[in-house]
Design a protein around this motif. Structure first.
Motif, PDB file in Angstrom:
ATOM      1  N   GLN A 184       1.097  -1.134   0.013  1.00  0.00           N
ATOM      2  CA  GLN A 184       0.247  -0.240   0.001  1.00  0.00           C
ATOM      3  C   GLN A 184       1.397   1.741  -0.186  1.00  0.00           C
TER       4      GLN A 184
ATOM      5  N   GLY B 215       1.272   5.083  -2.615  1.00  0.00           N
ATOM      6  CA  GLY B 215       1.115   5.924  -2.862  1.00  0.00           C
ATOM      7  C   GLY B 215      -0.468   6.472  -2.711  1.00  0.00           C
ATOM      8  N   GLU B 216      -1.516   5.604  -2.249  1.00  0.00           N
ATOM      9  CA  GLU B 216      -2.278   5.811  -2.634  1.00  0.00           C
ATOM     10  C   GLU B 216      -2.530   6.984  -0.864  1.00  0.00           C
ATOM     11  N   ASP B 217      -4.134   8.056  -0.837  1.00  0.00           N
ATOM     12  CA  ASP B 217      -3.856   8.746   0.044  1.00  0.00           C
ATOM     13  C   ASP B 217      -5.612   7.975   0.898  1.00  0.00           C
ATOM     14  N   ARG B 218      -5.139   6.800   1.598  1.00  0.00           N
ATOM     15  CA  ARG B 218      -5.736   5.757   2.851  1.00  0.00           C
ATOM     16  C   ARG B 218      -4.995   5.014   3.814  1.00  0.00           C
ATOM     17  N   PRO B 219      -5.919   5.731   4.465  1.00  0.00           N
ATOM     18  CA  PRO B 219      -5.784   5.287   6.327  1.00  0.00           C
ATOM     19  C   PRO B 219      -4.816   3.349   5.771  1.00  0.00           C
TER      20      PRO B 219
ATOM     21  N   SER C 200      -1.984   6.587   9.017  1.00  0.00           N
ATOM     22  CA  SER C 200      -3.522   7.590   8.274  1.00  0.00           C
ATOM     23  C   SER C 200      -2.817   7.353   8.218  1.00  0.00           C
ATOM     24  N   SER C 201      -2.750   7.674   6.628  1.00  0.00           N
ATOM     25  CA  SER C 201      -2.468   8.087   5.309  1.00  0.00           C
ATOM     26  C   SER C 201      -1.177   6.391   4.480  1.00  0.00           C
ATOM     27  N   THR C 202      -1.584   6.612   3.691  1.00  0.00           N
ATOM     28  CA  THR C 202       0.192   5.949   2.880  1.00  0.00           C
ATOM     29  C   THR C 202       0.338   6.822   1.091  1.00  0.00           C
ATOM     30  N   ILE C 203       0.186   8.524   1.273  1.00  0.00           N
ATOM     31  CA  ILE C 203       0.283   9.360   0.550  1.00  0.00           C
ATOM     32  C   ILE C 203       2.014   9.827   0.435  1.00  0.00           C
ATOM     33  N   GLY C 204       2.651   9.795  -0.813  1.00  0.00           N
ATOM     34  CA  GLY C 204       3.480  10.265  -1.104  1.00  0.00           C
ATOM     35  C   GLY C 204       3.533   9.033  -2.500  1.00  0.00           C
TER      36      GLY C 204
END
Length: 304
Positions: free
Chosen positions: A154, A158-162, A171-175
């Motif tokens: 996950q 780079g998805e923006d979700r917990p 809290s988020s895996t955005i990046g």
């Protein structure tokens, strides 16, 4: 078949350790070894560990250089060889930080890193206690490993979700991950038991199994792995198979034909790569590089 090299990184290394490791890494890179691996431990007592000397004159504790720092150091001195721990127990570092570490190494090595993971061996209890690290029961460690594998995938997306696991939450895996290999740095899992083999079938790009226990044991483990792949509807051939080979390849200046026959038997089982320990004798290293590697590279691997 390929040959990889496992290099010890304990406090027994010749000093200066940086010069010694630089020489080994450069020689291995030039000689054609496929992979360079290092163990990932911090500090082990011989009496708690199956592979350390129990000589009464041995030090009370064997200290290790930090594995991922060593791999980064080696990456700067090599150009071709793949780099991995064998392997990083998921109890040793916070998982998201470990994934970022592998991501960074892959980027800075121009796409040569594996994310080597395991559930942490039972003999690590003493090490964890002395380092102040939690060491849950074996079943929980395997369950945690699966969550770490899910977290890595996950995070790499780079998805923006917990990330909501039973043991780990983000809290988020955005990046924007740094890695160069696609779809991500290959996942290498090491282990033996049925639960570990199931995780390998589901998540691994490479597996390290066998640990020198013999052809029959390796055959049984690979058949179990194949069975889990069939249940999961995953092609068994998608997974690269590796194992440690502990016996000497050279005796008295001559290549051991029995050892080569054993490696051929492993290739016939579908083993893609064997990891050998770095030989202290320069002449032995040279003979492996000039004689053994070309012979082994010509061994056909079943299913390839």
């Amino acid at each position: 078949m390929r040959i990889g090299l496992q290099v010890g990184i304990t406090n027994t290394l010749p000093r200066p350790a940086g010069d010694y490791l630089s020489r080994i890494a450069e020689e291995a890179d030039q000689a054609g070894f496929a992979t360079l691996t290092v163990p990932d431990h911090f500090s082990l007592r011989p009496e708690s560990t199956p592979f350390l000397s129990r000589d009464k004159n041995a030090p009370a504790v064997t200290d290790f250089f930090e594995a991922w720092s060593v791999l980064a150091f080696i990456a700067a001195r090599t150009k071709r060889i793949k780099l991995s721990t064998i392997v990083s127990g998921i109890t040793m570092r916070y998982p998201a930080v470990l994934v970022k570490t592998a991501d960074t190494l892959d980027a800075l090595s121009n796409g040569r890193a594996y994310l080597g993971l395991g559930a942490s061996p039972d003999f690590g209890a003493d090490e964890h206690q002395r380092m102040g690290l939690p060491f849950p029961p074996a079943g929980e460690r395997v369950a945690r490993l699966e969550e770490v594998l899910q977290m890595a995938i996950q995070l790499w997306s780079g998805e923006d979700r917990p990330f909501e696991g039973s043991y780990y939450q983000l809290s988020s895996t955005i990046g924007a991950p740094f890695y160069l290999q696609q779809p991500h740095p290959p996942i290498l899992i090491a282990g033996q038991g049925n639960r570990m083999l199931r995780l390998m079938a589901k998540y691994a790009d490479l597996v390290s199994i066998g640990f020198g226990r013999g052809i029959d044991d390796m055959r049984a483990k690979l058949e179990t792995l194949r069975g889990y792949c069939e249940v999961l509807n995953r092609p068994y051939e998608d997974i690269q198979k590796t194992t440690l080979f502990m016996a000497p390849l050279v005796h008295g200046g001559h290549v051991d034909q029995a050892a080569l026959d054993y490696l051929q038997a492993l290739a016939d089982l579908g083993v893609d790569e064997v990891m050998i320990r770095y030989p202290d004798d320069p002449a032995t290293f040279e003979q492996i590089a000039t004689t053994v590697i070309p012979v082994v590279e010509n061994m056909s691997v079943a299913g390839r």
